[in-house]
Design a protein around this motif. Structure first.
Motif, PDB file in Angstrom:
ATOM      1  N   GLU A  39       8.774  22.771  22.187  1.00  0.00           N
ATOM      2  CA  GLU A  39       7.874  23.284  21.009  1.00  0.00           C
ATOM      3  C   GLU A  39       7.457  24.389  21.444  1.00  0.00           C
ATOM      4  OE1 GLU A  39       5.054  20.607  19.642  1.00  0.00           O
ATOM      5  OE2 GLU A  39       6.659  19.213  18.768  1.00  0.00           O
ATOM      6  N   THR A  40       7.206  25.564  20.632  1.00  0.00           N
ATOM      7  CA  THR A  40       6.546  26.702  20.721  1.00  0.00           C
ATOM      8  C   THR A  40       5.097  26.445  21.333  1.00  0.00           C
ATOM      9  OG1 THR A  40       8.319  27.767  19.496  1.00  0.00           O
ATOM     10  CG2 THR A  40       6.346  29.074  20.104  1.00  0.00           C
ATOM     11  N   SER A  41       4.654  27.183  22.039  1.00  0.00           N
ATOM     12  CA  SER A  41       3.204  27.184  22.206  1.00  0.00           C
ATOM     13  C   SER A  41       2.464  27.354  21.298  1.00  0.00           C
ATOM     14  CB  SER A  41       2.937  27.865  23.659  1.00  0.00           C
ATOM     15  OG  SER A  41       2.821  29.324  23.474  1.00  0.00           O
ATOM     16  N   ILE A  42       1.205  26.951  21.233  1.00  0.00           N
ATOM     17  CA  ILE A  42       0.254  27.330  19.996  1.00  0.00           C
ATOM     18  C   ILE A  42      -0.005  28.979  20.147  1.00  0.00           C
ATOM     19  CG2 ILE A  42      -2.017  26.991  19.342  1.00  0.00           C
ATOM     20  CD1 ILE A  42      -0.322  24.503  18.529  1.00  0.00           C
ATOM     21  N   GLU A  43      -0.239  29.290  21.471  1.00  0.00           N
ATOM     22  CA  GLU A  43      -0.618  30.742  21.600  1.00  0.00           C
ATOM     23  C   GLU A  43       0.416  31.413  21.092  1.00  0.00           C
ATOM     24  OE1 GLU A  43      -0.568  28.329  24.182  1.00  0.00           O
ATOM     25  OE2 GLU A  43      -2.677  28.151  24.444  1.00  0.00           O
ATOM     26  N   ARG A  44       1.654  31.294  21.302  1.00  0.00           N
ATOM     27  CA  ARG A  44       2.626  31.796  20.728  1.00  0.00           C
ATOM     28  C   ARG A  44       3.032  31.876  19.327  1.00  0.00           C
ATOM     29  NH1 ARG A  44       8.038  33.975  21.965  1.00  0.00           N
ATOM     30  NH2 ARG A  44       8.765  34.880  20.311  1.00  0.00           N
ATOM     31  N   ASP A  69      11.006  26.639  20.747  1.00  0.00           N
ATOM     32  CA  ASP A  69      11.001  27.606  21.822  1.00  0.00           C
ATOM     33  C   ASP A  69      12.669  27.778  22.255  1.00  0.00           C
ATOM     34  OD1 ASP A  69      10.541  29.730  23.381  1.00  0.00           O
ATOM     35  OD2 ASP A  69       9.571  28.537  24.871  1.00  0.00           O
TER      36      ASP A  69
END
Length: 139
Positions: A39-44, A69
């Motif tokens: 999974e894509t990071s929350i920040e990204r 991601d």
């Protein structure tokens, strides 16, 4: 970022034989390895979605993001294949969708942008192919 080499010969061969959603789910796992996608990071995600609207070639382009991601090359091939599979397995619904182009925008997987109004097939920023982007708007 997750990146794999896709055996496009096998992919296209499997698509020629596809006749059920179960066949598609098998392609997702066996060829695209979607069960391994991080999974894509929350920040990204937040960074992507906070980017301002851009005006490019007279059109508003909003930011978008990907939940996973995965390299843009893999994501683009996956999304393009998914749209093709829908057309194969749901031809009546696909034809109905084509009768309502106003329900779709265009999306560039590579630049993570989308627009409601753009007549060209290539991204004005990177020149990669644009994919249909359902607007999910109902009257």
């Amino acid at each position: 970022m997750f990146n794999i080499n896709i055996d496009t010969s096998k992919l296209y061969s499997d698509l020629e034989k596809i006749c059920s959603w179960e066949d598609w789910y098998k392609i997702e796992i066996d060829i695209f390895h979607t069960d391994e996608w991080p999974e894509t990071s929350i920040e990204r995600l937040e960074e992507d979605l906070e980017r301002p609207v851009e005006i490019i070639e007279g059109c508003e382009w909003d930011s978008t993001t990907n939940s996973y991601d995965v390299s843009p090359e893999i994501m683009h091939l996956y999304e393009k294949t998914r749209q093709k599979v829908f057309a194969i397995l749901e031809p009546e619904a696909d034809e109905e969708n084509k009768q309502h182009p106003e329900l779709y925008g265009k999306r560039c997987i590579y630049c993570r942008i989308w627009t409601r109004d753009f007549s060209k097939q290539k991204c004005p920023k990177c020149s990669n192919e644009l994919l249909d982007f359902p607007l999910n708007e109902w009257d």
